[in-house]
Design a protein around this motif. Structure first.
Motif, PDB file in Angstrom:
ATOM      1  N   TYR A  84       0.825  -1.210   0.000  1.00 36.57           N
ATOM      2  CA  TYR A  84       0.000   0.000   0.000  1.00 36.57           C
ATOM      3  C   TYR A  84       0.861   1.262   0.000  1.00 36.57           C
ATOM      4  O   TYR A  84       0.563   2.217  -0.723  1.00 36.57           O
ATOM      5  N   GLN A  85       1.939   1.254   0.801  1.00 36.37           N
ATOM      6  CA  GLN A  85       2.825   2.436   0.853  1.00 36.37           C
ATOM      7  C   GLN A  85       3.438   2.722  -0.515  1.00 36.37           C
ATOM      8  O   GLN A  85       3.534   3.869  -0.938  1.00 36.37           O
ATOM      9  N   TYR A  86       3.873   1.672  -1.207  1.00 36.76           N
ATOM     10  CA  TYR A  86       4.434   1.823  -2.549  1.00 36.76           C
ATOM     11  C   TYR A  86       3.400   2.460  -3.482  1.00 36.76           C
ATOM     12  O   TYR A  86       3.711   3.367  -4.261  1.00 36.76           O
ATOM     13  N   LEU A  87       2.158   2.006  -3.386  1.00 36.41           N
ATOM     14  CA  LEU A  87       1.100   2.550  -4.247  1.00 36.41           C
ATOM     15  C   LEU A  87       0.837   4.024  -3.939  1.00 36.41           C
ATOM     16  O   LEU A  87       0.628   4.824  -4.849  1.00 36.41           O
ATOM     17  N   GLN A  88       0.877   4.388  -2.657  1.00 37.16           N
ATOM     18  CA  GLN A  88       0.726   5.800  -2.284  1.00 37.16           C
ATOM     19  C   GLN A  88       1.858   6.627  -2.872  1.00 37.16           C
ATOM     20  O   GLN A  88       1.644   7.725  -3.372  1.00 37.16           O
ATOM     21  N   HIS A  89       3.064   6.079  -2.814  1.00 34.12           N
ATOM     22  CA  HIS A  89       4.258   6.779  -3.294  1.00 34.12           C
ATOM     23  C   HIS A  89       4.222   6.979  -4.816  1.00 34.12           C
ATOM     24  O   HIS A  89       4.669   8.008  -5.329  1.00 34.12           O
ATOM     25  N   GLN A 143      -3.348 -10.642  -2.245  1.00 35.36           N
ATOM     26  CA  GLN A 143      -3.972 -10.832  -0.932  1.00 35.36           C
ATOM     27  C   GLN A 143      -3.439  -9.818   0.081  1.00 35.36           C
ATOM     28  O   GLN A 143      -4.202  -9.270   0.879  1.00 35.36           O
ATOM     29  N   LEU A 144      -2.129  -9.551   0.036  1.00 41.54           N
ATOM     30  CA  LEU A 144      -1.530  -8.544   0.929  1.00 41.54           C
ATOM     31  C   LEU A 144      -2.187  -7.183   0.689  1.00 41.54           C
ATOM     32  O   LEU A 144      -2.580  -6.495   1.638  1.00 41.54           O
ATOM     33  N   GLY A 166       1.492  -2.517 -10.251  1.00 37.32           N
ATOM     34  CA  GLY A 166       1.084  -1.259  -9.635  1.00 37.32           C
ATOM     35  C   GLY A 166      -0.119  -0.674 -10.343  1.00 37.32           C
ATOM     36  O   GLY A 166      -0.938  -1.396 -10.922  1.00 37.32           O
ATOM     37  N   TRP A 167      -0.224   0.658 -10.311  1.00 36.97           N
ATOM     38  CA  TRP A 167      -1.346   1.344 -10.971  1.00 36.97           C
ATOM     39  C   TRP A 167      -1.281   1.117 -12.471  1.00 36.97           C
ATOM     40  O   TRP A 167      -0.223   1.287 -13.071  1.00 36.97           O
ATOM     41  N   GLU A 168      -2.422   0.760 -13.096  1.00 35.57           N
ATOM     42  CA  GLU A 168      -2.400   0.469 -14.529  1.00 35.57           C
ATOM     43  C   GLU A 168      -3.396   1.299 -15.319  1.00 35.57           C
ATOM     44  O   GLU A 168      -3.099   1.730 -16.420  1.00 35.57           O
ATOM     45  N   HIS A 169      -4.605   1.504 -14.791  1.00 38.05           N
ATOM     46  CA  HIS A 169      -5.572   2.291 -15.561  1.00 38.05           C
ATOM     47  C   HIS A 169      -6.605   2.941 -14.649  1.00 38.05           C
ATOM     48  O   HIS A 169      -6.715   2.603 -13.472  1.00 38.05           O
TER      49      HIS A 169
END
Length: 195
Positions: A3-8, A47-48, A103-106
């Motif tokens: 989640y932290q990576y996605l926020q970053h 799942q994480l 990660g984020w894709e669309h």
């Protein structure tokens, strides 16, 4: 990935998506973004992320689509992308396809329409955004030599219990994608429980 990576990585993803929306000429339509979507390559990571996201919102759907679970998480605090507030995140568990970047894709934008087929939906969208005709026609020739370098894909994804047709047009370039469809994801989910 967590989640932290996605926020970053969200700010960079947001800037790239906003630039792509501008390139497509969609900003003038004032479309609502109903969700952002992730891509992950293994079930443990999925799942994480599901566990982490459930601390920041509620899983409002865990549906089988094309043979794999896809979660929709409604966030307590929306993600912000420019002037858009994005309430939901789509977290698909992996299929047999490996993504070069996780990660984020669309994101998916809602262009309200009663169209039931991809072709009818595209025609209606082009009526309001004529510049898309050139991009769609250039890619339909499948020459791979479009001056825009934008891939276009039409689909009609459907969950096992969905009652509402939601034809989708996807524009892909440089590892990101903007999809446009007629119905908000939460409206689609509500259609599942309709008798």
């Amino acid at each position: 990935m967590n989640y932290q990576y996605l926020q970053h990585t969200w700010p960079d993803f947001s800037q790239r998506i906003i630039a792509f929306i501008h390139q497509l000429g969609l900003e003038g339509l004032s479309l609502h973004c109903d969700h952002a979507a992730l891509r992950v390559n293994n079930s443990q990571t999925a799942q994480l992320l599901a566990d982490e996201f459930s601390q920041y919102g509620d899983i409002i759907s865990n549906n089988m689509i094309n043979g794999r679970p896809i979660l929709i998480i409604k966030l307590a605090e929306p993600l912000v992308m420019g002037k858009m507030n994005i309430q939901c995140v789509e977290l698909p568990f992996p299929s047999d396809k490996a993504y070069p970047v996780e990660g984020w894709e669309h994101i998916e934008l809602v262009f309200p329409s009663q169209a039931k087929t991809s072709e009818a939906f595209v025609a209606e969208l082009i009526e309001h955004a004529p510049q898309l005709a050139e991009i769609i026609v250039a890619d339909s020739a499948n020459t791979g030599k479009s001056e825009h370098n934008i891939k276009v894909k039409l689909s009609s994804p459907k969950g096992d219990n969905e009652r509402l047709a939601n034809p989708t047009i996807a524009f892909k370039a440089n590892g990101i994608c903007v999809k446009v469809h007629p119905h908000d994801i939460q409206t689609i989910l509500a259609s599942e429980s309709a008798s």
